[in-house]
Enzyme design. Structure first.
Site, PDB file in Angstrom:
ATOM      1  CB  SER A  59      70.757 -50.013  90.520  1.00 34.22           C
ATOM      2  OG  SER A  59      70.531 -51.866  91.064  1.00 34.22           O
ATOM      3  CE  LYS A  62      69.846 -53.697  87.869  1.00 35.17           C
ATOM      4  NZ  LYS A  62      68.973 -53.137  88.931  1.00 35.17           N
ATOM      5  CB  SER A 116      66.290 -50.916  89.294  1.00 33.17           C
ATOM      6  OG  SER A 116      67.879 -50.802  89.386  1.00 33.17           O
ATOM      7  CE  LYS A 217      68.718 -48.667  87.098  1.00 37.00           C
ATOM      8  NZ  LYS A 217      68.407 -48.193  88.513  1.00 37.00           N
TER       9      LYS A 217
END
Length: 382
Positions: A59, A62, A116, A217
């Protein structure tokens, strides 16, 4: 004739023979398969471990989704959109979008970066580009623009296949671009927020656990393992840390950030507006005119590194000179490599008095206040 100088007397205010004062620090051992620590201001790599090997990134993908979306909307996330059925029911972490509901892009954006949401990533991609495939092509083009040479995206959320990967160094480049975008930087630094009835909490524990952490992140899939991108600020210095496939990522990021701040402190080489030299003037009662750095130049330096300077300035300059106009350049080098540079600009105005054209009598009259030393009209004799 111009000259190249390195710490001649004219550079009275430069940090002479700057030698590092940073305390010695040893790089920590980390559990990550790949890791990198980057100075956010200059891009200098402070620590690297297998930093160019492409790996699954989960993720942390992202961050690119957010950057492309933020640039598409120009930072204005107020648009309202109707959620389509095709955007819902995506596996993994979710914003639990409901077909037919209306949400602002802002809610999708924060739902992408904080909890997320994989469905939020698909929704943003379709709102921006009309379909996921076109948006992913935009992501790959943006990666090429950023010099991410070991990266390829196949979706906007990181669930990806074997063709979805990036290196640790590439992810650090992406993180740096994200920090330069105010919309993304604000979102990744947000611990929690409530938007349109949804309470969104950031998965990045470092925002609570590490003093100075300013976001980024998290990511996890079985294929990628634990992935993490973080950033932190201390004493005006921003560091970016990336680990891929790291079972102990929270501890490793804290250790790497501590190491970077201790071993490579931000060192100001020239302060914008600081006088750095004086240049002899011709045709002016002012014998020398001062020059200053147009902008501040700083660089992360470790213990024992020495900075040398190269200055390009004229030997003399005919008056007049105008404050703020470019007079020359200054470059800073470490081990022969340029690490920073700035234009040198005049610190003051200096008019042309043309004393040499009026004679000693005119100079005496001027000093007694009887006349000004203006140039004689063309075609006349003084």
């Amino acid at each position: 004739m111009r000259r190249q100088l390195a710490a001649l007397g004219v550079l009275c205010a430069l940090l002479p023979g700057l030698v590092l004062h940073a305390q010695a620090a040893e790089a920590p051992a980390v559990s990550a398969a790949s890791a990198v620590l980057l100075d956010g201001e200059t891009g200098r790599v402070l620590y690297a471990k297998d930093e160019n090997t492409p790996r699954a990134i989960a993720s942390t993908t992202k961050l690119m989704t957010a950057l492309v979306a933020a640039e598409y909307f120009g930072g204005d996330l107020s648009r309202s959109v109707e959620i389509q059925k095709d955007w819902t029911g995506v596996e993994g972490t979710s914003l639990y979008l409901v077909p037919g509901e209306r949400l602002r892009v802002e809610t999708l954006f924060y739902g992408l970066l904080l909890p997320s949401g994989n469905d939020a990533a698909v929704a943003l991609a379709c709102v921006c580009a009309g379909d996921v495939e076109t948006f992913v092509a935009w992501m790959n083009q943006r990666a090429r623009d950023l010099g991410m040479t070991h990266t390829h995206f196949s979706d906007p959320n990181g669930l990806g296949d074997e063709n979805h990967y990036a290196s640790a160094l590439d992810m650090a480049k992406l993180a740096r671009a994200c920090l330069e975008n105010p919309t993304v930087a604000k979102a990744v630094a947000t611990k929690q927020i409530t938007l349109e009835g949804r309470q969104l909490v950031n998965h990045n524990k470092l925002l609570w656990q590490y003093e100075g952490c300013t976001g980024m992140k998290t990511g996890y899939t079985r294929q990628a393992g634990r992935t993490l991108v973080s950033c932190a600020e201390k004493n005006g210095q921003t560091l970016i840390c990336v680990t891929l496939n790291d079972r102990d990522d929270w501890a490793d990021h804290k250790a790497l950030l501590d190491y970077g701040f201790a071993a490579y402190p931000r060192t100001v080489l020239a302060q914008g507006g600081e006088e750095l030299a004086r240049v002899p003037l011709e045709g002016s009662l002012l014998r020398r005119a001062a020059v200053e750095a147009r902008e501040t130049v700083a660089y992360p330096l470790k213990e024992g590194e020495q900075v040398t300077t190269q200055v390009d300035l004229p030997d003399t300059v005919p008056a007049p000179v105008v404050r703020g106009e470019i007079a020359g350049t200054v470059r800073f080098l470490v081990a022969g490599q340029v690490v920073g540079e700035s234009y040198l600009v005049w610190s003051q105005d200096a008019g042309r008095d043309v004393v040499e054209h009026r004679g000693l009598g005119a100079l005496w009259d001027f000093l007694q206040g009887k006349q000004t030393l203006a140039p004689a009209p063309e075609g006349t004799q003084p």
